[in-house]
Design an enzyme around this catalytic site. Sequence first.
Site, mmCIF file in Angstrom:
data_model
loop_
_atom_site.group_PDB
_atom_site.id
_atom_site.type_symbol
_atom_site.label_atom_id
_atom_site.label_comp_id
_atom_site.label_asym_id
_atom_site.label_seq_id
_atom_site.Cartn_x
_atom_site.Cartn_y
_atom_site.Cartn_z
ATOM 1 N N ASN A 9 0.873 -1.175 0.000
ATOM 2 C CA ASN A 9 0.000 0.000 0.000
ATOM 3 C C ASN A 9 0.909 1.223 0.000
ATOM 4 O O ASN A 9 1.520 1.551 1.023
ATOM 5 C CB ASN A 9 -0.913 -0.012 1.232
ATOM 6 C CG ASN A 9 -2.022 1.027 1.141
ATOM 7 O OD1 ASN A 9 -1.957 1.958 0.340
ATOM 8 N ND2 ASN A 9 -3.041 0.871 1.964
ATOM 9 N N ARG A 90 -2.309 -2.157 -3.923
ATOM 10 C CA ARG A 90 -3.636 -1.554 -3.780
ATOM 11 C C ARG A 90 -3.675 -0.275 -4.606
ATOM 12 O O ARG A 90 -2.871 0.628 -4.403
ATOM 13 C CB ARG A 90 -3.910 -1.240 -2.310
ATOM 14 C CG ARG A 90 -5.268 -0.593 -2.102
ATOM 15 C CD ARG A 90 -5.478 -0.168 -0.672
ATOM 16 N NE ARG A 90 -6.704 0.613 -0.551
ATOM 17 C CZ ARG A 90 -7.060 1.266 0.551
ATOM 18 N NH1 ARG A 90 -6.294 1.228 1.624
ATOM 19 N NH2 ARG A 90 -8.170 1.953 0.578
ATOM 20 N N HIS A 179 -12.684 1.882 -1.140
ATOM 21 C CA HIS A 179 -12.432 0.977 -0.009
ATOM 22 C C HIS A 179 -12.933 -0.440 -0.302
ATOM 23 O O HIS A 179 -13.315 -1.174 0.606
ATOM 24 C CB HIS A 179 -13.070 1.507 1.287
ATOM 25 C CG HIS A 179 -12.408 2.732 1.825
ATOM 26 N ND1 HIS A 179 -13.130 3.783 2.369
ATOM 27 C CD2 HIS A 179 -11.105 3.089 1.908
ATOM 28 C CE1 HIS A 179 -12.295 4.730 2.750
ATOM 29 N NE2 HIS A 179 -11.058 4.336 2.484
ATOM 30 N N ARG A 238 -11.198 15.662 4.277
ATOM 31 C CA ARG A 238 -12.048 15.732 3.085
ATOM 32 C C ARG A 238 -13.468 16.125 3.461
ATOM 33 O O ARG A 238 -13.999 15.680 4.476
ATOM 34 C CB ARG A 238 -12.052 14.380 2.363
ATOM 35 C CG ARG A 238 -10.814 14.118 1.550
ATOM 36 C CD ARG A 238 -10.818 12.741 0.920
ATOM 37 N NE ARG A 238 -10.009 11.803 1.685
ATOM 38 C CZ ARG A 238 -9.878 10.525 1.391
ATOM 39 N NH1 ARG A 238 -10.532 9.998 0.363
ATOM 40 N NH2 ARG A 238 -9.116 9.742 2.128
ATOM 41 N N GLU A 379 -7.229 -5.436 4.583
ATOM 42 C CA GLU A 379 -7.181 -5.240 3.138
ATOM 43 C C GLU A 379 -6.024 -6.000 2.510
ATOM 44 O O GLU A 379 -6.109 -6.445 1.358
ATOM 45 C CB GLU A 379 -7.061 -3.746 2.842
ATOM 46 C CG GLU A 379 -8.283 -2.964 3.271
ATOM 47 C CD GLU A 379 -8.027 -1.470 3.447
ATOM 48 O OE1 GLU A 379 -8.756 -0.688 2.829
ATOM 49 O OE2 GLU A 379 -7.122 -1.110 4.210
#
Length: 393
Positions: A9, A90, A179, A238, A379
């Site tokens: 990642n 990813r 996600h 965000r 993940e």
Amino acid sequence: MTAKILAINSGSSSLKFKLYLMPAEDVIASGQVERIGQTQSQFTMKTPQQKIEQTLQVKDHVTAVQLVIDQLLAQRVIEAMTEINGVGHRISNGGDYYQKAVVIDDLVEQRIDEMATLSPLHNPVNLLGIKAFKQILPNTMQVAIFDTAFNSTIPKQNALYAIPYEYYEKYGIRKYGFHGPSHQYITEQVQALFPAKSHKIISCHLGSGASISAIQDGQTLDNSMGFTPLAGLIMGTRSGDIDPQIVPFLEEQEGLSSAEIKAVLNGKSGLLGISGYSNDIRDLEEASARGNQRATLALQMFVHRIQTYIGSYVAELNGVDTIVFTAGIGEHDGLIRSQVMANFDYLNVKIDEQQNQANALVISQPDSAVTILVIPTDEEIVIARDVYRQLMK
């Protein structure tokens, strides 16, 4: 066949990794390089035997990758670079191009770069990681695992925006959702642990980046993020959903360019923008307890937006069997979970506060009509599984 697979990642100044022995799914090393590009970069690596921490200069992602490989060799985790059979990356946005993991070639790299216009904070640095590994491990299979892939089942009536249809045809403007590996892992865990309660799932990935997915029979029906990861929930920096007319208004009133507006909405908004204090939920909870009203407001807005999405997804799913909290905030913040679930008495949701504060797997009471779970996301194992499947072809 056994294989050693690296799940990667890449961030703008970081590189996280896990090395798996597959198909046993044993983690034989994990760690990260932080503050890439600075003189005081941080390297950490854990193996079953030890933990290594170093402070040194790591000038770029290629140097970071070389550092990871060198340490795996030095600590005898691997005896040669050729022992790494595959590397999974990813990737934030695959657009309409990719609905599943793919082996990376020049065309895949080109499309990842093309989609950087939609994921400006993620795709460019994801690509940096790919190029760095190609340079260090040129003969090793590399696989792209897209955040958008698990959301490719979102039906068109949920995915399209009510703007001229030609913009969808010309530019692919639609909801992609993000996600995906996290929501996929949560879905698979619920199916394995609570099969009778896995028909209608609402998965809440709450971290600095945050999204909620409505999942029916293992497929994504909706996701709170949209054309980009900016949409949906209020996040660390965000904005999440806003009235689109705000953008031209600020351009005119503040004299901001589109690039500057993008920077404001992605990097200066959310919890940080409202509180003026921090983008970290822990800092805000401490400040709120001291009487900081803007910190309190930021927390209230964060909770309200989550409640709004959960409520709308209950309607989309025509009910809900299980609600899952995951990621940094979702896994560790009992206060936020308790506040989020406070408005769902109409669903006969009953929280066990003792279990909730302990971050237990099941935090609902036995007679709750909806099962509420806390499941740590993984993940990386989703990435490793996808790479292994490619190796087995």
